[in-house]
Design an enzyme around this catalytic site. Structure first.
Site, short mmCIF file in Angstrom:
data_model
loop_
_atom_site.label_atom_id
_atom_site.label_comp_id
_atom_site.label_asym_id
_atom_site.label_seq_id
_atom_site.Cartn_x
_atom_site.Cartn_y
_atom_site.Cartn_z
N SER A 58 0.84 -1.19 0.00
CA SER A 58 0.00 0.00 0.00
C SER A 58 0.89 1.25 0.00
O SER A 58 1.77 1.39 -0.82
CB SER A 58 -0.95 -0.05 1.21
N ASP A 279 -5.61 -2.89 -3.01
CA ASP A 279 -4.55 -2.65 -2.03
C ASP A 279 -3.76 -3.90 -1.66
O ASP A 279 -4.32 -4.91 -1.24
CB ASP A 279 -5.20 -2.06 -0.77
#
Length: 579
Positions: A58, A279
């Site tokens: 992320s 993500d």
């Protein structure tokens, strides 16, 4: 010179708190650069440190790629701003400019824009178009001011810096296990969704090593667009932000060390792999075990330990485990930067209520996906030299400078509110976390990233490094208990100790606050976005469309906007960020 001490960096997911991670990296690079400039001077430790691998998920994965893009440009460390210059942009420091300046002070208004729904589709709850602009800024190098890769970012001149990001591949890779059935062999098909984008930085000196590592060249632009897509893909927070498409050459994907085995009986069918990703932190938010794997691979090769078959890898890692965990013998370590370090679970409640069971189920699934069974034994080792962590820590002070509370973890950062999205509400929140990252890194390097005095005698790297240093106490930790063995810095810090290095904010203190009335400006764009999402999400015809439009306009968007603003206020108040 002798062998370099190697540090594998792992950068955890953080959403807008990537500003904290960027601040840590800013000071780390400054400290390593300062040491390199002083090398050869009297009483300066002579050992060398290098960072051969950076991995992240992320916002951490984005920051790993961002850092890679800076190594051939000079980064000017940001200093505490003078009065009246708190909100100034700093294009001279790409770490700051990318994570703090972003594309403007108030990012939340851009995220509420409905411009992303012109196609008639709802892609995500929030407008993610600004991320393309941020990614472009993050990964663009200044080729007119190109400098040689610093010694602390390479093991030697021939092996390039390796960088990877985790991905959550929504389609996944299909494979099967052969199973005995009635008179035949049957195939049990499965999918794996943990994926990785792997790069190595080609700087004109180090040459590509191939296999899983895409040769990323910031000067020529080779694989630069792929890196941008990977940065956006690893940061595509599910539902909230838009998923991202990533296209890679199959020859790199099938050689990813943590996926290679699944392609043995299920090879990729095409030369190009296209994936839709959210993500990377969904499945692996702290990929420290992958960084450790790569460090083990490096060390096994140096020591002539076989590291090819799964059995050889297991044996090698087991052999290196005790070696790496002992300060007197270790030659590398994993350093994790985590703005949201895990905490012990709160007391579990046993209600059989559907609305309470659903979030518990999702939480259990997420935690299990992120768990690392092969690391259970290593994770419970005490005083293990093979891993360190930098995480938020700060004092809350009153206007007279008195400490009224000590805070650790996510509550110590302003961007920690709203599950990490808080930093998009105010630039001051991001400024605070960036400087806190710098400050925490300084304290960590001074007092906690250390080796005991015995290592200065037993470990060849530090024995040779501190040999001839007349005053090693200059590099001693100030946090060692009087009766405990003294500790000495792995990365020496030369500046004098000083106070809490956080700027003063508009609140009048060193903790930023957002006034409640400032949230009112989000109410109208929030209602407009909710209305657009509702009307776009349903295919309505005839009389139903105007009825739903009126209901949404008059009731639904107002009701939902009120709940959202209420949740924002509640979270800000919990973090003591609401004035």
């Amino acid at each position: 010179m002798g062998k370099k001490f190697e540090i594998g960096l792992c950068m955890a997911g953080a959403v807008s708190a990537g500003a904290y991670t960027a601040g840590v990296m800013d000071f780390l690079i400054e400290a390593l650069s300062d040491w390199e400039e002083r090398r050869g001077e009297a009483d300066v430790p002579k050992h060398e440190v290098c960072i051969p691998i950076m991995g992240g998920a992320s916002a951490g994965g984005m920051t790993a790629l961002l850092t890679a893009s800076t190594i051939n440009n000079t980064i000017e460390p940001v200093q505490l701003p003078e009065l009246g210059h708190l909100l100034d942009n700093h294009p001279e420091n790409k770490l700051y400019n990318s994570w703090v300046d972003l594309t403007g002070g108030d990012m939340f208004s851009k995220m509420l824009s409905i411009d992303d729904m012109k196609s008639g589709k709802v892609i995500s709850l929030l407008n993610s178009e600004f991320i393309d602009e941020v990614a472009e800024k993050m990964l663009k190098s200044n080729i007119d001011n190109w400098i040689e890769t610093p010694a602390f970012f390479k093991r030697n001149n021939t092996i390039p810096l390796k960088v990877f990001t985790t991905l959550t591949n929504l389609e996944g890779f299909s494979y099967y296990a052969g199973m005995n059935a009635a008179g035949k062999k049957d195939k049990y098909h499965m999918n794996v969704h943990n994926d990785y984008a792997c790069f190595e930085v080609i700087d004109g000196i180090a040459q590509s090593t191939g296999k899983a590592w895409m040769p990323l060249n910031f000067k020529t632009g080779e694989y630069l667009n792929t890196a941008k897509d990977a940065a956006m893909a690893t940061g595509a927070f599910p539902i909230g932000l838009s998923p991202r498409v990533l296209t890679r050459n199959a020859k790199f994907v099938q050689e990813i060390p943590w996926l290679k085995n699944i392609f043995a009986n299920s090879p990729l069918e095409h030369d190009v792999v296209t994936s839709l990703n959210v993500d990377g932190g969904v499945i692996n938010n702290e990929p420290f075990e992958k960084v450790r794997y790569l460090l083990n691979e490096f060390l096994a090769e140096e020591k002539g330990i076989p590291f090819e078959t799964p059995g050889e890898k297991d044996a090698a890692c087991s052999q290196l485990e005790d070696f790496n965990s002992d300060y007197n013998t270790f030659e590398n370590t994993v350093l994790m930067i985590d703005p949201f370090p895990s905490a012990k679970n709160s007391e579990f409640t046993f209600e059989k209520d559907l609305l309470k069971t659903i979030p518990k189920t999702l939480s259990a699934m997420l935690s299990q996906m992120r768990s690392k069974p092969t690391e259970y034994r290593e994770a419970i080792r005490e005083n293990d030299a093979s891993s360190f962590i930098i995480s938020p820590s700060r004092d809350i002070r009153d206007k007279d400078g008195n400490v009224i509370e000590e805070v650790f973890g996510e509550k110590a950062i302003a961007c920690g509110t709203l599950s990490g999205f808080g930093g998009f509400l105010s630039k001051e929140f991001r400024i605070h976390d960036y400087y806190l990252g710098r400050y925490n890194c300084e304290i960590f390097l001074r007092d906690y990233f250390t080796v005991p005095a015995s290592a200065l005698k037993e470990n060849p790297i530090f024995r040779d490094g501190y040999n001839g240093v007349a005053n090693p106490e200059r590099y001693a930790s100030a946090k060692t208990e009087p009766t405990a063995e003294k500790q000495y810095q792995i990365i020496p810090i030369f500046s004098d100790r000083s106070g809490f290095k956080i700027p003063q904010f508009s609140s009048g203190s060193n903790w930023p606050v957002l006034k409640e009335k400032e949230l009112e400006r989000f109410n109208k764009p929030l209602r407009k976005r909710i209305e657009k999402i509702v009307m776009t999400s349903f295919e309505l015809k005839g009389i139903s469309r105007p009825l739903i439009f009126i209901g949404t306009k008059v009731i639904i968007n107002k009701l939902l906007a009120g709940k959202v603003i209420g949740s924002i206020k509640k979270s800000l108040a919990e973090w003591k960020l609401l004035g």
